[in-house]
Design an enzyme around this catalytic site. Structure first.
Site, PDB file in Angstrom:
ATOM      1  N   MET A  70       3.546   5.726  -0.025  1.00  0.00           N
ATOM      2  CA  MET A  70       3.069   5.222   1.261  1.00  0.00           C
ATOM      3  C   MET A  70       1.991   4.155   1.129  1.00  0.00           C
ATOM      4  SD  MET A  70       4.828   6.722   3.592  1.00  0.00           S
ATOM      5  CE  MET A  70       3.840   6.226   5.004  1.00  0.00           C
ATOM      6  N   ARG A  71       1.583   3.839  -0.111  1.00  0.00           N
ATOM      7  CA  ARG A  71       0.507   2.862  -0.261  1.00  0.00           C
ATOM      8  C   ARG A  71       0.917   1.506   0.293  1.00  0.00           C
ATOM      9  NH1 ARG A  71      -0.988   3.761  -5.289  1.00  0.00           N
ATOM     10  NH2 ARG A  71      -2.793   5.020  -4.722  1.00  0.00           N
ATOM     11  N   ALA A  72       2.190   1.140   0.139  1.00  0.00           N
ATOM     12  CA  ALA A  72       2.640  -0.159   0.633  1.00  0.00           C
ATOM     13  C   ALA A  72       2.457  -0.269   2.145  1.00  0.00           C
ATOM     14  CB  ALA A  72       4.111  -0.372   0.257  1.00  0.00           C
TER      15      ALA A  72
END
Length: 671
Positions: free
Chosen positions: A274-276
């Site tokens: 989910m970092r993107a």
């Protein structure tokens, strides 16, 4: 102090400048990775950014740059009383590729800690970079143990130094900026993901722009201070715009529509985790603030995707970075919020419909286009080919699907660069013993130190609870870890290997070993032989991508100068030993063992192979011979090399496991 080149005087490189400015507006974006060829102003632009950053307030006298409004309660220089503070420019701290662990995280005075129980701590570069920029030039060449420390600090926002029960912790939140030349190797995926944005840079091919680059650089070199003065107005304007954007940033609204576009884009490009999504949201918000708006628009989401996703969508090291912009536009349009109830007849995800054949061309159509036949060429070899065609050059065959391999390790214990292949004596790893330190003590062996000091306590007049230590009592810990090796591939590209199915399998096997070399942080080289001579297709490098590219375009056909290939490989290893004597080599010869050209070509190849055996080079021969009649020449070559042979069909994980044992067993018997 030298005058830096002004940021606003950098010619072109719009994406690079924008990415750096967005991080200046919102440090939460997470930094920038700048990829590109040498001589493209990567370092110049990064170093110039620090002059544009607003100053920071710090607690007076604090070596760790604590914020006076919220000082770190665990600061080694604390506790801090409210009151005195000072303002200073934001720092840009440069981390050298060859820095030591102590230089990065700081060092404890081990002697005082043991004898007096005092935490005498000297801060490192992570402390200096707190609330500033940490810049790593050639970040892809950074040693693994430093990468691990950077990952820990970036994840936790703090740096920990622990030595034999003595622990120090301090805050370390910084903007991570790295530059790299992809030809010299790729980054570990974990560190790659820590960079918020990535930018690809290249020198302009426009003559007028190149002229302006040279003109400005010469003017700066002649009079740096005067040149900076001429650009002072533009620098001040950008600095004020950064301050204004920072003030506007909390007011920027990221609506549900923009969030849906961000989530849909990340899902469409199959990024991990989910970092993107989070980075895209922060980047889009910063773009809106930089434009002076309080609402995130679709154009902000699109630009954020182009900066935040290319380095996250790569599925393996050999996939080219970048985004399919047509697919991006289709995804953004589909989730624009204006036609949510109008289903797309081409299906969700932007991957179907009319553009699909064109989009898939580079991956699916391009390499297959060369499979339709051969390019005839006047050959000089009468050797029959497996395909029944003449001896002319064949178009490059496409590699078969790569597979997972077991590790091929070099026997013994080395002292090479940190990696993950063969056993080595390193500064990091499990402790295997102790010795007197040579030079600065880096890893204390506590038990051995106490054992060395204990017999002398009465003679030294010990009266208190602490040990009376002398320099001669200290013992350095011997540690064993893993090293990276030089894996040199010698690939037979002659007419006897030109059968398309066989060459496809050969390339797939070598590609699998290249992938393993990437994961184990090796250097790789590629020597090919065909026709009348051997060529160094790729000198030893850390860029496994470059090796895979050269392998993919490798043509076949002609004679089989096996001895020439081995002699060229021997020269490559000889030169590499002079450049990097600590790095051990593993030779992988991919051939059917046949040799043509000149008198007694097989005997000549055997004499060349015995040079490697005399040098103690670990070697493996991948036997590519096929057909009902086998001559066993590859096995004979392996015997001359002092290595072992494995057939192409056996080059799978289980077979390689036995192969490694065989290589190691032969080496032990030879020793």
């Amino acid at each position: 102090m030298s005058t830096p080149f002004p940021f606003t005087a950098v010619v072109g490189q719009d994406d690079l400048r924008l990415a750096l400015l967005l991080n200046a507006v919102s440090p939460a974006v997470g930094g920038v990775l700048v990829r590109g060829e040498k001589g493209t102003a990567k370092s110049t632009a990064v170093r110039a950014l620090s002059a544009l950053l607003p100053g920071v307030d710090v607690v007076a006298g604090c070596r760790f740059s604590c914020d006076p409004a919220a000082p770190d309660p665990a600061c080694p220089d604390g506790p801090h009383e409210p009151g005195a503070y000072e303002s200073r420019p934001a720092r840009m701290v440069e981390l050298p590729v060859g820095a030591s662990e102590d230089r990065l995280v700081g060092a404890l005075d081990i002697e005082r800690a043991l004898a007096e129980g005092v935490k005498a701590f000297e801060p490192g570069l992570l402390a200096d970079a707190h609330r500033g920029i940490l810049y790593v030039d050639e970040v892809n060449l950074l040693h693994d143990h430093l990468v691990d420390l950077l990952l820990d600090a970036a994840a936790m926002g703090a740096s920990y130094v622990e030595r034999e029960g003595v622990s120090v912790r301090h805050a370390a939140r910084f903007l991570l900026v790295g530059t790299m030349n992809p030809e010299e190797g790729e980054l570990r995926p974990q560190l790659l993901d820590r960079f918020g944005l990535t930018v690809e840079v290249a020198a302009s091919r426009e003559p007028d722009q190149r002229v302006e680059v040279v003109r400005r650089r010469l003017a700066y070199d002649d009079d740096p201070a005067g040149f900076a003065t001429r650009w002072a107005g533009e620098e001040a304007a950008v600095r004020q715009r950064i301050v204004a954007a920072r003030e506007l940033l909390p007011s920027v609204r990221l609506g549900d529509g923009a969030l849906r576009q961000i989530a849909a884009t990340c899902a469409a490009f199959e990024v991990d985790g989910m970092r993107a999504d989070i980075v895209m949201a922060r980047t889009a918000t910063a773009l809106a603030a930089w434009a002076g708006r309080t609402e995130v628009l679709a154009e902000d989401v699109r630009q954020a995707a182009l900066l935040a996703l290319p380095h996250r969508r790569r599925r393996n090291p050999f996939d080219a970075p970048g985004l399919d912009e047509d697919k991006l536009d289709q995804t953004l349009e589909e989730f624009s919020g204006e036609d949510d109830e109008d289903p797309d007849p081409d299906g969700p995800g932007g991957g179907g419909g009319g553009p699909a054949p064109e989009d898939g061309g580079p991956q699916d159509g391009g390499p297959q286009g060369g499979d339709t036949g051969a390019r005839p060429e006047a050959g000089e070899d009468g050797e029959p080919q497996a395909s029944g065609a003449g001896a002319g050059e064949q178009a490059p065959a496409r590699a078969s699907e790569p597979f997972r391999t077991r590790v091929l390790s070099v026997p013994g214990i080395g002292e090479g660069a940190a990696g993950r292949r063969s056993r080595a004596r390193t500064e990091h790893g499990r402790t295997t013993g102790a010795r007197r330190p040579r030079g600065t003590l880096t890893k204390l062996h506590l038990a051995a130190t106490v054992q060395a000091a204990a017999p002398h306590q009465r003679a030294r007049g010990r009266s208190g609870p602490g040990l009376v230590l002398r320099r001669d009592d200290l013992r350095q810990a011997n540690r064993e870890g893993r090293e990276g090796n030089l894996v040199l591939f010698v690939v037979d590209a002659s007419g006897s290997m030109a059968a398309r199915q066989r060459m496809s399998a050969v390339k797939g096997a070598v590609l699998s070993l290249l992938l393993d070399a990437y994961q184990r942080r090796d250097k790789v080289g590629l020597v090919t032989f065909r026709g009348a001579a051997a060529d160094v297709a790729l000198p030893p490098t850390s860029s496994v991508d470059a090796a895979a590219s050269r392998l993919e375009s490798l043509p076949t056909g002609g004679r089989t100068p096996l001895a020439a290939g081995l002699l060229r490989a021997h020269d490559v290893l000889r030169v590499e030993r002079l450049r990097d004597p600590a790095r051990r080599a593993l030779l992988v010869v991919v051939t059917d063992g046949r040799a043509t050209g000149g008198p007694e070509p097989v005997a000549l190849a055997g004499r060349a192979a015995r040079l490697f055996a005399a040098d103690g080079v670990a070697s493996v021969v991948v036997d590519c011979e096929s057909g009902p009649v086998r001559l066993g020449l590859a096995g004979q070559l392996a015997g001359d090399l002092g290595g072992t042979a494995v057939t192409l069909d056996e080059l799978r994980a289980d077979s390689i496991a036995g192969l490694v044992k065989d290589v190691q067993g032969r080496s032990r018997r030879a020793a």
